[in-house]
Design a protein around this motif. Structure first.
Motif, PDB file in Angstrom:
ATOM      1  N   ILE A  82    -152.147  28.144   0.149  1.00 28.81           N
ATOM      2  CA  ILE A  82    -153.376  27.408   0.453  1.00 28.81           C
ATOM      3  C   ILE A  82    -153.416  27.174   1.961  1.00 28.81           C
ATOM      4  CG2 ILE A  82    -154.606  25.239   0.120  1.00 28.81           C
ATOM      5  CD1 ILE A  82    -153.194  25.022  -2.593  1.00 28.81           C
ATOM      6  N   PRO A  83    -154.548  27.501   2.608  1.00 30.39           N
ATOM      7  CA  PRO A  83    -154.631  27.209   4.046  1.00 30.39           C
ATOM      8  C   PRO A  83    -154.405  25.718   4.319  1.00 30.39           C
ATOM      9  CG  PRO A  83    -156.428  28.633   3.383  1.00 30.39           C
ATOM     10  CD  PRO A  83    -155.731  28.208   2.118  1.00 30.39           C
ATOM     11  N   PHE A  84    -153.644  25.431   5.325  1.00 35.48           N
ATOM     12  CA  PHE A  84    -153.236  24.075   5.730  1.00 35.48           C
ATOM     13  C   PHE A  84    -152.281  23.421   4.728  1.00 35.48           C
ATOM     14  CE2 PHE A  84    -157.432  24.680   7.706  1.00 35.48           C
ATOM     15  CZ  PHE A  84    -157.088  24.513   9.038  1.00 35.48           C
ATOM     16  N   GLY A  85    -151.877  24.131   3.700  1.00 39.96           N
ATOM     17  CA  GLY A  85    -150.998  23.564   2.674  1.00 39.96           C
ATOM     18  C   GLY A  85    -149.622  23.214   3.184  1.00 39.96           C
ATOM     19  N   THR A  86    -149.045  24.081   4.009  1.00 41.52           N
ATOM     20  CA  THR A  86    -147.696  23.797   4.502  1.00 41.52           C
ATOM     21  C   THR A  86    -147.682  22.630   5.480  1.00 41.52           C
ATOM     22  OG1 THR A  86    -147.919  25.502   6.196  1.00 41.52           O
ATOM     23  CG2 THR A  86    -146.875  26.144   4.136  1.00 41.52           C
ATOM     24  N   PHE A  87    -148.813  22.405   6.166  1.00 44.42           N
ATOM     25  CA  PHE A  87    -148.886  21.241   7.057  1.00 44.42           C
ATOM     26  C   PHE A  87    -148.852  19.948   6.235  1.00 44.42           C
ATOM     27  CE2 PHE A  87    -151.435  24.498   9.442  1.00 44.42           C
ATOM     28  CZ  PHE A  87    -150.431  24.810  10.338  1.00 44.42           C
ATOM     29  N   TYR A  88    -149.549  19.960   5.113  1.00 44.78           N
ATOM     30  CA  TYR A  88    -149.546  18.811   4.208  1.00 44.78           C
ATOM     31  C   TYR A  88    -148.142  18.575   3.645  1.00 44.78           C
ATOM     32  CZ  TYR A  88    -150.312  16.160  -0.076  1.00 44.78           C
ATOM     33  OH  TYR A  88    -150.218  15.239  -1.075  1.00 44.78           O
ATOM     34  N   ILE A  89    -147.480  19.637   3.245  1.00 45.17           N
ATOM     35  CA  ILE A  89    -146.124  19.527   2.689  1.00 45.17           C
ATOM     36  C   ILE A  89    -145.167  18.989   3.738  1.00 45.17           C
ATOM     37  CG2 ILE A  89    -144.169  20.882   1.808  1.00 45.17           C
ATOM     38  CD1 ILE A  89    -146.493  20.371  -0.192  1.00 45.17           C
ATOM     39  N   GLU A  90    -145.275  19.492   4.950  1.00 47.65           N
ATOM     40  CA  GLU A  90    -144.379  19.031   6.007  1.00 47.65           C
ATOM     41  C   GLU A  90    -144.591  17.554   6.280  1.00 47.65           C
ATOM     42  OE1 GLU A  90    -142.533  18.143   9.650  1.00 47.65           O
ATOM     43  OE2 GLU A  90    -144.700  18.175   9.484  1.00 47.65           O
ATOM     44  N   LYS A  91    -145.835  17.108   6.229  1.00 47.19           N
ATOM     45  CA  LYS A  91    -146.144  15.695   6.504  1.00 47.19           C
ATOM     46  C   LYS A  91    -145.731  14.786   5.343  1.00 47.19           C
ATOM     47  CE  LYS A  91    -149.036  12.821   8.896  1.00 47.19           C
ATOM     48  NZ  LYS A  91    -148.757  12.423  10.230  1.00 47.19           N
ATOM     49  N   LYS A  92    -146.041  15.191   4.111  1.00 55.61           N
ATOM     50  CA  LYS A  92    -145.818  14.305   2.975  1.00 55.61           C
ATOM     51  C   LYS A  92    -144.412  14.393   2.382  1.00 55.61           C
ATOM     52  CE  LYS A  92    -147.448  12.675  -1.322  1.00 55.61           C
ATOM     53  NZ  LYS A  92    -148.472  12.372  -2.201  1.00 55.61           N
ATOM     54  N   TYR A  93    -143.891  15.608   2.219  1.00 57.35           N
ATOM     55  CA  TYR A  93    -142.622  15.775   1.515  1.00 57.35           C
ATOM     56  C   TYR A  93    -141.431  15.960   2.433  1.00 57.35           C
ATOM     57  CZ  TYR A  93    -145.348  16.301  -2.734  1.00 57.35           C
ATOM     58  OH  TYR A  93    -146.200  16.079  -3.781  1.00 57.35           O
ATOM     59  N   LEU A  94    -141.638  16.526   3.613  1.00 56.66           N
ATOM     60  CA  LEU A  94    -140.498  16.845   4.473  1.00 56.66           C
ATOM     61  C   LEU A  94    -140.289  15.842   5.591  1.00 56.66           C
ATOM     62  CD1 LEU A  94    -140.989  20.710   4.773  1.00 56.66           C
ATOM     63  CD2 LEU A  94    -139.670  19.424   3.093  1.00 56.66           C
ATOM     64  N   LYS A  95    -141.314  15.101   6.005  1.00 54.11           N
ATOM     65  CA  LYS A  95    -141.153  14.108   7.067  1.00 54.11           C
ATOM     66  C   LYS A  95    -140.260  12.942   6.650  1.00 54.11           C
ATOM     67  CE  LYS A  95    -143.550  14.578  10.956  1.00 54.11           C
ATOM     68  NZ  LYS A  95    -143.011  15.402  11.966  1.00 54.11           N
ATOM     69  N   PRO A  96    -140.432  12.394   5.444  1.00 55.20           N
ATOM     70  CA  PRO A  96    -139.608  11.230   5.095  1.00 55.20           C
ATOM     71  C   PRO A  96    -138.099  11.518   5.053  1.00 55.20           C
ATOM     72  CG  PRO A  96    -141.450  11.444   3.581  1.00 55.20           C
ATOM     73  CD  PRO A  96    -141.437  12.655   4.431  1.00 55.20           C
ATOM     74  N   ILE A  97    -137.726  12.759   4.813  1.00 56.30           N
ATOM     75  CA  ILE A  97    -136.318  13.109   4.764  1.00 56.30           C
ATOM     76  C   ILE A  97    -135.885  13.466   6.168  1.00 56.30           C
ATOM     77  CG2 ILE A  97    -134.614  14.664   3.776  1.00 56.30           C
ATOM     78  CD1 ILE A  97    -136.681  15.173   1.528  1.00 56.30           C
ATOM     79  N   LYS A  98    -134.918  12.742   6.713  1.00 57.67           N
ATOM     80  CA  LYS A  98    -134.490  13.003   8.084  1.00 57.67           C
ATOM     81  C   LYS A  98    -133.150  13.628   8.125  1.00 57.67           C
ATOM     82  CE  LYS A  98    -137.641  10.082  10.087  1.00 57.67           C
ATOM     83  NZ  LYS A  98    -138.310   9.876  11.222  1.00 57.67           N
TER      84      LYS A  98
END
Length: 98
Positions: A82-98
């Motif tokens: 999905i266009p812009f989908g990976t940006f959403y995933i990076e923001k929602k699912y991958l940002k909280p995990i440091k």
């Protein structure tokens, strides 16, 4: 594992950028500049294909390591098409995990 996770975040962003560049190439460059289109299509397509495969492999690898449920894993996998989908995933699912 931390450096591999940072690599996954970078791959997610690069995959999203390459997807948008590929769409931009098809929508805006192809109709007007046919010669440039032919020279840009192969390298852009190859780069996007490699990033896409790497994203899928890393997503499946991290789904096991981080014990994501099936729904989360499917959302992360579907976002790659999905266009812009990976940006959403990076923001929602991958940002909280440091």
């Amino acid at each position: 594992m931390l450096s591999l996770f940072k690599s996954f975040k970078i791959i997610a962003l690069l995959e999203g950028i390459s997807y948008l560049l590929l769409f931009g190439n098809m929508l805006f460059i192809k109709p007007y500049f046919l010669d440039i289109y032919k020279t840009l299509l192969f390298p852009m397509g190859m780069a996007h294909g490699l990033l896409f495969i790497t994203y899928i492999i890393l997503a499946l690898l991290f789904s096991n390591k981080l014990k994501w449920d099936v729904k989360t894993t499917l959302i992360i996998l579907v976002a790659s098409i999905i266009p812009f989908g990976t940006f959403y995933i990076e923001k929602k699912y991958l940002k909280p995990i440091k």
